[in-house]
Write an enzyme that holds these catalytic residues in place. Structure first.
Site, PDB file in Angstrom:
ATOM      1  N   LYS A   1       0.833  -1.213   0.000  1.00 52.57           N
ATOM      2  CA  LYS A   1       0.000   0.000   0.000  1.00 52.57           C
ATOM      3  C   LYS A   1       0.863   1.256   0.000  1.00 52.57           C
ATOM      4  O   LYS A   1       0.629   2.182  -0.773  1.00 52.57           O
ATOM      5  CB  LYS A   1      -0.906  -0.003   1.240  1.00 52.57           C
ATOM      6  N   ASN A   2       1.856   1.292   0.879  1.00 51.07           N
ATOM      7  CA  ASN A   2       2.612   2.535   1.053  1.00 51.07           C
ATOM      8  C   ASN A   2       3.616   2.804  -0.064  1.00 51.07           C
ATOM      9  O   ASN A   2       4.257   3.846  -0.079  1.00 51.07           O
ATOM     10  CB  ASN A   2       3.298   2.564   2.421  1.00 51.07           C
TER      11      ASN A   2
ATOM     12  N   CYS B   1      -4.217  13.178  12.968  1.00 48.86           N
ATOM     13  CA  CYS B   1      -4.921  11.918  12.776  1.00 48.86           C
ATOM     14  C   CYS B   1      -4.768  11.105  14.039  1.00 48.86           C
ATOM     15  O   CYS B   1      -4.118  11.532  14.991  1.00 48.86           O
ATOM     16  CB  CYS B   1      -4.428  11.167  11.540  1.00 48.86           C
TER      17      CYS B   1
ATOM     18  N   ARG C   1       1.239  14.790  13.193  1.00 47.76           N
ATOM     19  CA  ARG C   1       1.699  14.585  11.819  1.00 47.76           C
ATOM     20  C   ARG C   1       1.759  15.867  10.981  1.00 47.76           C
ATOM     21  O   ARG C   1       1.020  16.034  10.005  1.00 47.76           O
ATOM     22  CB  ARG C   1       0.852  13.518  11.129  1.00 47.76           C
TER      23      ARG C   1
ATOM     24  N   VAL D   1       3.314  18.797   8.326  1.00 49.19           N
ATOM     25  CA  VAL D   1       3.898  18.694   6.972  1.00 49.19           C
ATOM     26  C   VAL D   1       4.962  19.774   6.766  1.00 49.19           C
ATOM     27  O   VAL D   1       5.312  20.096   5.636  1.00 49.19           O
ATOM     28  CB  VAL D   1       2.817  18.787   5.859  1.00 49.19           C
TER      29      VAL D   1
ATOM     30  N   LEU E   1       8.147  19.780   7.063  1.00 46.95           N
ATOM     31  CA  LEU E   1       9.364  19.379   6.350  1.00 46.95           C
ATOM     32  C   LEU E   1       9.097  19.191   4.852  1.00 46.95           C
ATOM     33  O   LEU E   1       9.985  19.415   4.026  1.00 46.95           O
ATOM     34  CB  LEU E   1       9.945  18.089   6.960  1.00 46.95           C
TER      35      LEU E   1
ATOM     36  N   ASP F   1       5.092   0.781  11.856  1.00 44.83           N
ATOM     37  CA  ASP F   1       3.882   0.144  11.322  1.00 44.83           C
ATOM     38  C   ASP F   1       3.743  -1.319  11.758  1.00 44.83           C
ATOM     39  O   ASP F   1       2.750  -1.972  11.428  1.00 44.83           O
ATOM     40  CB  ASP F   1       3.858   0.233   9.790  1.00 44.83           C
TER      41      ASP F   1
ATOM     42  N   ILE G   1       8.454   7.181  16.700  1.00 48.99           N
ATOM     43  CA  ILE G   1       8.087   7.904  15.469  1.00 48.99           C
ATOM     44  C   ILE G   1       6.824   8.751  15.664  1.00 48.99           C
ATOM     45  O   ILE G   1       6.788   9.923  15.295  1.00 48.99           O
ATOM     46  CB  ILE G   1       7.861   6.917  14.286  1.00 48.99           C
TER      47      ILE G   1
ATOM     48  N   ARG H   1      -8.531  -0.699   4.714  1.00 49.95           N
ATOM     49  CA  ARG H   1      -7.652   0.315   4.123  1.00 49.95           C
ATOM     50  C   ARG H   1      -6.292  -0.273   3.770  1.00 49.95           C
ATOM     51  O   ARG H   1      -5.624   0.240   2.884  1.00 49.95           O
ATOM     52  CB  ARG H   1      -7.424   1.465   5.114  1.00 49.95           C
TER      53      ARG H   1
END
Ligand code: EPZ
Length: 431
Positions: free
Chosen positions: A22-23, A126, A131, A133, A135, A316, A338, A408
């Protein structure tokens, strides 16, 4: 809403085919925005996130088609998808779409690189953390974009095109590395990324971009060099196997016991997790077909882990590993470095009888002799599947609610486990 019912206590024996990642599929699909020609992707998993991204890309003008199934073809075989961004019809990615899938924020890079302008809704927080953005935006600014934040949108412009630059990431970011690569491939001159993410998905994206005519070197190391080119063309690329899916079923096999071949898994992408599983008492063998995980009789040993960017232990897989440790013979410490809030599975695992103490970013798991089935739910994909793993080794019945999280990221989950002997079924409910 669908639920998954699992009756624990069965060993897993058989073969589980590993789907495309998926990623990797998500950034690869987004890369189709960089060219007027068709990008064909093989081994794309059929997942809710992929279907959502097709809708989002369609909004920008990307035509999508998929090969028909040939006679006799396995119903689960994934068929190549074709993405053609002949004309970009809209440079705005609206809140309604971006808020449904964070990775869609990454469209900002190819839209900016190709059109000189992009307006993309900020994704917001989330379930697993804030999380930001910053960077990603820093990287685009270094490449010469002017960025303003207006009414919840990042508006990036570079009317005279982007220019190669030195981009040093203060923190390793997968999305930052993806977006910087996608923006820099069409920039004028040389870009160097330092402290870049080294995840296999970054390597896969670079390979696909190179097949489209880009000149990227060093992907998979901390320093990535990109020599800008005038335009990209169409290409065919196969999505790499999903290391997180493979790692998840490896944990499941270690938890339930038995002998499972993860068909197509790439051990090199999973080294940290496989080492930890070996220390936990599973037998891990690399075969020509993939990775074989066995645990017969012996109990599970406690192992301390700390999540880290690749090649470290992946965040993950943290929830899945915690599920395994709930039945270890002793205490283990799991440190999440993380994401600041990626422990939502703790309370739900406790409903199954797990004993876990949380202290900031450290979870201490005190292994118990047995877990008991219960109704549970989770608020993200990996947390949900950790409950499935625990349920496989719990006594009695577990009902996992909010299955849409699993949909998902895990293709044919109940079939894959069911084929190995797990008692697992989807209970569909209307509406
Ligand atoms: C990717 O997210 C994955 N998503 C995540 O998988 C994965 O957990 C994560 O990488 C880490 O491996 C996809 O590939 C679609 P990051 P991403 O940027 O790129 C901080 C799953 O379950 N950061 O590497 O969004 C950030 O807050 C998902 O499949 C900044 O501070 O993650 C985090 O602490 C969940 N500023 C760290 O960096 C930024 O601008 C790493 O995040 C960007 C990130």
């Amino acid at each position: 809403m669908d639920r998954i019912r699992i009756v624990g206590g069965q060993e897993l024996r058989g073969t589980i085919p590993i789907s495309g990642a998926k990623n990797a599929a998500l950034p690869l699909m987004i890369a189709s925005l960089l060219t007027r020609e068709t990008l064909t992707l093989g081994n794309v998993p059929n997942l809710a996130d992929v279907r959502m991204l097709v809708r989002i890309l369609g909004h920008h003008g990307v035509d999508y088609s998929q090969n028909g199934r040939r006679a006799g073809e396995d119903a689960h075989a994934s068929r190549p998808i074709h993405l053609s961004a002949r004309d970009i019809v809209d440079i705005t990615a609206p809140y309604e779409l971006v808020s449904r899938m964070r990775a869609s924020f990454w469209v900002i890079a190819p839209l900016l690189a190709r059109m000189g302008e992009a307006r993309v809704s900020l994704p917001g927080g989330c379930a697993i953390g804030t999380r930001p953005v910053d960077l990603l935006l820093m990287a685009l600014e270094k490449l010469g974009a002017a960025i303003t934040i207006e009414a919840g949108y990042a508006h990036a412009t570079a009317p005279r095109g982007l220019k190669g630059a030195e981009i040093d990431f203060s923190k390793v970011t997968v999305g930052g590395t993806h977006t910087a690569m996608m923006a820099a491939v069409l920039a004028d001159g040389h870009t160097r990324l330092t402290n870049a993410a080294q995840e296999p998905e970054v390597v896969d994206l670079a390979a696909c971009l190179n097949a489209m005519g880009a000149r990227i070197e060093g992907a998979g190391t901390a320093t990535v060099d990109i020599h800008g080119v005038g335009s990209l063309h169409g290409a065919y690329h196969n999505v790499l196997p999903d290391r997180i899916e493979a790692g998840t079923y490896a944990m499941a096999a270690a938890m339930a016991g038995g002998d499972v071949l993860l068909d197509g898994a790439r051990p090199d992408d999973l080294r940290a997790a496989l080492d930890v599983l070996t220390r936990a008492g599973a037998s891990v063998t690399e075969t020509n077909a993939g990775v074989r995980i066995k645990r017969n009789g012996a109990g599970i040993s406690p192992v301390d882990i700390s999540t880290a960017p690749h090649p470290g232990f992946p965040t993950d897989l943290q929830a899945q590993f915690m599920a395994l440790m709930t039945k270890a013979k002793g205490a283990s410490r799991i440190t999440e470095t993380i994401f600041e809030n990626r422990f939502m599975h703790v309370q739900e695992l406790a409903r199954l009888g797990a004993r876990i103490r949380l202290d900031g970013d450290i979870a201490t798991v005190e292994g118990v002799r047995s877990l008991q089935g219960a109704p549970v739910m989770a608020t993200d994909l990996r947390a949900s599947v950790s409950l499935v793993i625990a349920a496989l080794a719990a006594e009695g019945e577990t009902l996992v609610n909010r299955v849409y999280h699993l949909d998902r990221g895990f293709e044919h989950l109940e079939e894959k486990l069911g084929r190995c002997g797990a008692v697992v079924e989807r209970l569909s409910s209307p509406g």
